[in-house]
Design a protein around this motif. Structure first.
Motif, PDB file in Angstrom:
ATOM      1  N   GLY A 178      49.938  52.256  36.653  1.00  0.00           N
ATOM      2  CA  GLY A 178      50.166  53.088  37.819  1.00  0.00           C
ATOM      3  C   GLY A 178      51.579  53.032  38.374  1.00  0.00           C
ATOM      4  O   GLY A 178      51.776  53.191  39.581  1.00  0.00           O
ATOM      5  N   LYS A 179      52.559  52.850  37.484  1.00  0.00           N
ATOM      6  CA  LYS A 179      53.955  52.798  37.939  1.00  0.00           C
ATOM      7  C   LYS A 179      54.752  54.037  37.546  1.00  0.00           C
ATOM      8  O   LYS A 179      55.853  54.247  38.052  1.00  0.00           O
ATOM      9  CB  LYS A 179      54.657  51.570  37.338  1.00  0.00           C
ATOM     10  N   CYS A 180      54.205  54.859  36.668  1.00  0.00           N
ATOM     11  CA  CYS A 180      54.946  56.012  36.146  1.00  0.00           C
ATOM     12  C   CYS A 180      54.041  57.222  36.025  1.00  0.00           C
ATOM     13  O   CYS A 180      52.890  57.108  35.576  1.00  0.00           O
ATOM     14  CB  CYS A 180      55.542  55.650  34.779  1.00  0.00           C
ATOM     15  N   LEU A 181      54.543  58.388  36.396  1.00  0.00           N
ATOM     16  CA  LEU A 181      53.827  59.669  36.293  1.00  0.00           C
ATOM     17  C   LEU A 181      54.741  60.685  35.624  1.00  0.00           C
ATOM     18  O   LEU A 181      55.909  60.818  35.992  1.00  0.00           O
ATOM     19  CB  LEU A 181      53.405  60.172  37.677  1.00  0.00           C
ATOM     20  N   GLU A 182      54.211  61.417  34.650  1.00  0.00           N
ATOM     21  CA  GLU A 182      54.995  62.399  33.895  1.00  0.00           C
ATOM     22  C   GLU A 182      54.251  63.730  33.807  1.00  0.00           C
ATOM     23  O   GLU A 182      53.012  63.760  33.833  1.00  0.00           O
ATOM     24  CB  GLU A 182      55.263  61.902  32.478  1.00  0.00           C
ATOM     25  N   GLY A 199      56.305  49.217  34.341  1.00  0.00           N
ATOM     26  CA  GLY A 199      55.758  48.257  35.286  1.00  0.00           C
ATOM     27  C   GLY A 199      54.873  47.244  34.619  1.00  0.00           C
ATOM     28  O   GLY A 199      54.704  47.236  33.391  1.00  0.00           O
ATOM     29  N   TYR A 200      54.278  46.384  35.433  1.00  0.00           N
ATOM     30  CA  TYR A 200      53.441  45.301  34.934  1.00  0.00           C
ATOM     31  C   TYR A 200      52.087  45.330  35.644  1.00  0.00           C
ATOM     32  O   TYR A 200      51.847  46.117  36.534  1.00  0.00           O
ATOM     33  CB  TYR A 200      54.144  43.957  35.132  1.00  0.00           C
ATOM     34  N   THR A 224      56.813  50.250  43.942  1.00  0.00           N
ATOM     35  CA  THR A 224      57.289  48.891  44.200  1.00  0.00           C
ATOM     36  C   THR A 224      56.564  47.933  43.262  1.00  0.00           C
ATOM     37  O   THR A 224      55.865  48.363  42.339  1.00  0.00           O
ATOM     38  CB  THR A 224      57.023  48.487  45.658  1.00  0.00           C
ATOM     39  N   ASP A 225      56.728  46.659  43.506  1.00  0.00           N
ATOM     40  CA  ASP A 225      56.027  45.661  42.704  1.00  0.00           C
ATOM     41  C   ASP A 225      54.566  45.503  43.115  1.00  0.00           C
ATOM     42  O   ASP A 225      53.811  44.783  42.442  1.00  0.00           O
ATOM     43  CB  ASP A 225      56.739  44.306  42.830  1.00  0.00           C
ATOM     44  N   ASP A 226      54.163  46.156  44.191  1.00  0.00           N
ATOM     45  CA  ASP A 226      52.777  46.102  44.637  1.00  0.00           C
ATOM     46  C   ASP A 226      51.879  46.867  43.666  1.00  0.00           C
ATOM     47  O   ASP A 226      52.331  47.782  42.959  1.00  0.00           O
ATOM     48  CB  ASP A 226      52.638  46.691  46.037  1.00  0.00           C
ATOM     49  N   PRO A 227      50.604  46.524  43.623  1.00  0.00           N
ATOM     50  CA  PRO A 227      49.685  47.278  42.750  1.00  0.00           C
ATOM     51  C   PRO A 227      49.537  48.722  43.224  1.00  0.00           C
ATOM     52  O   PRO A 227      49.828  49.057  44.384  1.00  0.00           O
ATOM     53  CB  PRO A 227      48.367  46.503  42.879  1.00  0.00           C
TER      54      PRO A 227
END
Length: 469
Positions: A178-182, A199-200, A224-227
């Motif tokens: 859930g860190k990237c959307l395309e 992301g991680y 951010t680094d948050d989930p």
């Protein structure tokens, strides 16, 4: 576990998430569920290597439709026309993707992914299938031919959700954390726009949705680094956020569903499900549930389903919620009413029965009639008194000569009523009439009836005459 409302911003009264049914039978964790178009059936995929179909009207599995797979099932989907059932699975680094034609039973297998398949979607016109895997790629297939028609669309990392636009011209792709959307062009096979980055953990397989006019996309993305626990609406052409975000969850989002008319948004993480008015961003209700893995809405938004472990929990969407936002469109409501009316007209309630229903009543017990010897003497003497002179007895050939010869259930002809006989007796033989009157007073009991009814004379047990004037 009963699910109760823990927060409501629409009213101060407490509402309950009413349980409709619980579907049990899987032997391991359920990863994905999907309703069939009419909402009367559901498919589920589990780590127990089975895909099962459920009859939602009775709340039971349809055993003959169970599909045993070679690998754990991560995703399931049903085409809008109900023709195709698709399952995607994985195990030990190998993927499995297949589509079953419901009409013919023919199964097509797609094998180009090098690693596990985690997400799938079917185009609105039910012709194309897209699959996303942790090999960082998305591929588009023809359901009719089983061939690859576009892709691979290579992203930054493993894929957690894919979704066709309603016109099938664009493809939205979200990473599995859930860190990237395309957004990709289906025909050009080129990347149009991207937001976010690599992301991680933690992983998030919550769905993404296009709104009805293909202008915006709804997804849970973290910058951010948050989930990924905050839901945003993005402009589909720029992927810039639009309006206020949906905030309130404290853990990574596990499930997301948007009603077909874009009015109701349902989100779930761990032990909480929240219902939102999509346009106003207003939080309608928040419910405590069991730890959930995935969720979905029925096609008419009247039911909410989520998975926890090996069970599927079905709840009725609170009527107050649907009424407050008009979640079901007028067209859907009209279709539902018409369908209900059609079902009623076809039901046994309105169908003419082929065999008439016969209702039997037990016979009433009546006392056995007793014959009074005096009554027999009376009848013989009464018959003798009624023997009239020849002139008075002149009657037509088709009428009985003795007034007591008429059946007990038949009405006496007017000219043979008791009053008429008495009149003839008076005019023809005064002495005979006087004897008859005296005899009747001595031997007949007149039963008094209401003033508006003529008197009734009982001449024998079960044998009565009514005197009319």
């Amino acid at each position: 576990m009963a699910s109760t409302l823990t927060q409501s911003t629409t009213a101060n009264t407490t509402m309950f998430l009413a349980s409709a049914m619980t579907l049990r039978g899987h032997e391991d964790q359920i990863r994905s569920i999907s309703y069939f178009p009419k909402g009367k059936r559901m498919i589920s995929g589990s780590d127990d290597l089975t895909a099962r179909q459920w009859d939602m009207q009775v709340g039971k599995e349809i055993p003959k439709l169970r599909d045993v797979c070679k690998r754990q099932i991560r995703a399931v989907a049903v085409s809008r026309d109900g023709r195709w059932v698709v399952t995607g699975g994985s195990h030990s680094g190998r993927g499995e993707l297949k589509a079953c034609d419901v009409q013919t039973g023919i199964v097509k297998t797609f094998e180009d992914h090098s690693k596990e398949t985690y997400c799938i979607d079917i185009s609105t016109d039910s012709t194309l299938l897209v699959s996303g895997a942790i090999d960082r790629s998305a591929r588009i297939w023809s359901l009719e031919t089983g061939k690859l028609v576009a892709g691979p669309f290579t992203s930054l990392q493993g894929l957690g959700a894919v979704r066709f636009s309603h016109d099938s011209k664009k493809l939205a792709v979200k990473s599995d954390v859930g860190k990237c959307l395309e957004v990709w062009g289906v025909h050009t096979q080129k990347l149009d726009v991207r937001t976010g980055t690599f992301g991680y953990d933690p992983m998030s397989y919550a769905s993404v949705f296009w709104t009805k006019k293909n202008l915006t996309i709804v997804a849970a993305i973290s910058f951010t680094d948050d989930p990924a626990r905050t839901i945003h609406e993005f402009d589909a052409s720029t992927l810039k956020t639009v309006g206020t975000s949906f905030e309130g969850h404290t853990m990574v989002l596990a499930g997301l569903a948007l009603s077909s008319d874009d009015t109701l948004l349902v989100t779930g993480c761990y032990e909480t499900i929240k219902l939102w008015a999509f346009e106003s961003r207003h939080l309608l209700a928040s419910f405590n549930v069991l730890p959930l893995d995935s969720l979905t809405l029925s096609p008419d938004s009247r039911q909410l389903a989520y998975t926890s472990g090996s069970n599927i929990y079905i709840y009725n969407t609170p009527a107050e919620i649907l009424a407050s936002i008009g979640s079901v469109s007028d067209a859907q409501t009209s279709a539902h009413k018409n369908s209900s009316l059609a079902d009623l007209l076809k039901s046994d309630a309105t169908r003419r029965p082929r065999n008439p229903v016969t209702i039997s009543y037990p016979p009433r017990s009546r006392p056995t009639p007793t014959v009074d010897p005096q009554s027999s003497i009376f009848v013989r003497r009464f018959r003798k008194l009624l023997r009239l002179p020849p002139r008075a007895n002149a009657v037509s050939n088709n009428q009985p000569r003795d007034p007591l010869d008429f059946p007990a259930t038949s009405a006496l002809p007017p000219n043979h009523s008791f009053l008429a006989q008495a009149t003839n007796l008076e005019t023809s033989s005064p002495r005979h009439a006087s004897d008859l009157k005296r005899f009747l007073r001595q031997h007949l009991s007149f039963r008094r009836r209401p003033s508006h009814e003529p008197p009734e004379i009982e001449v024998a047990p079960g044998r009565k005459f009514t005197v009319t004037c």
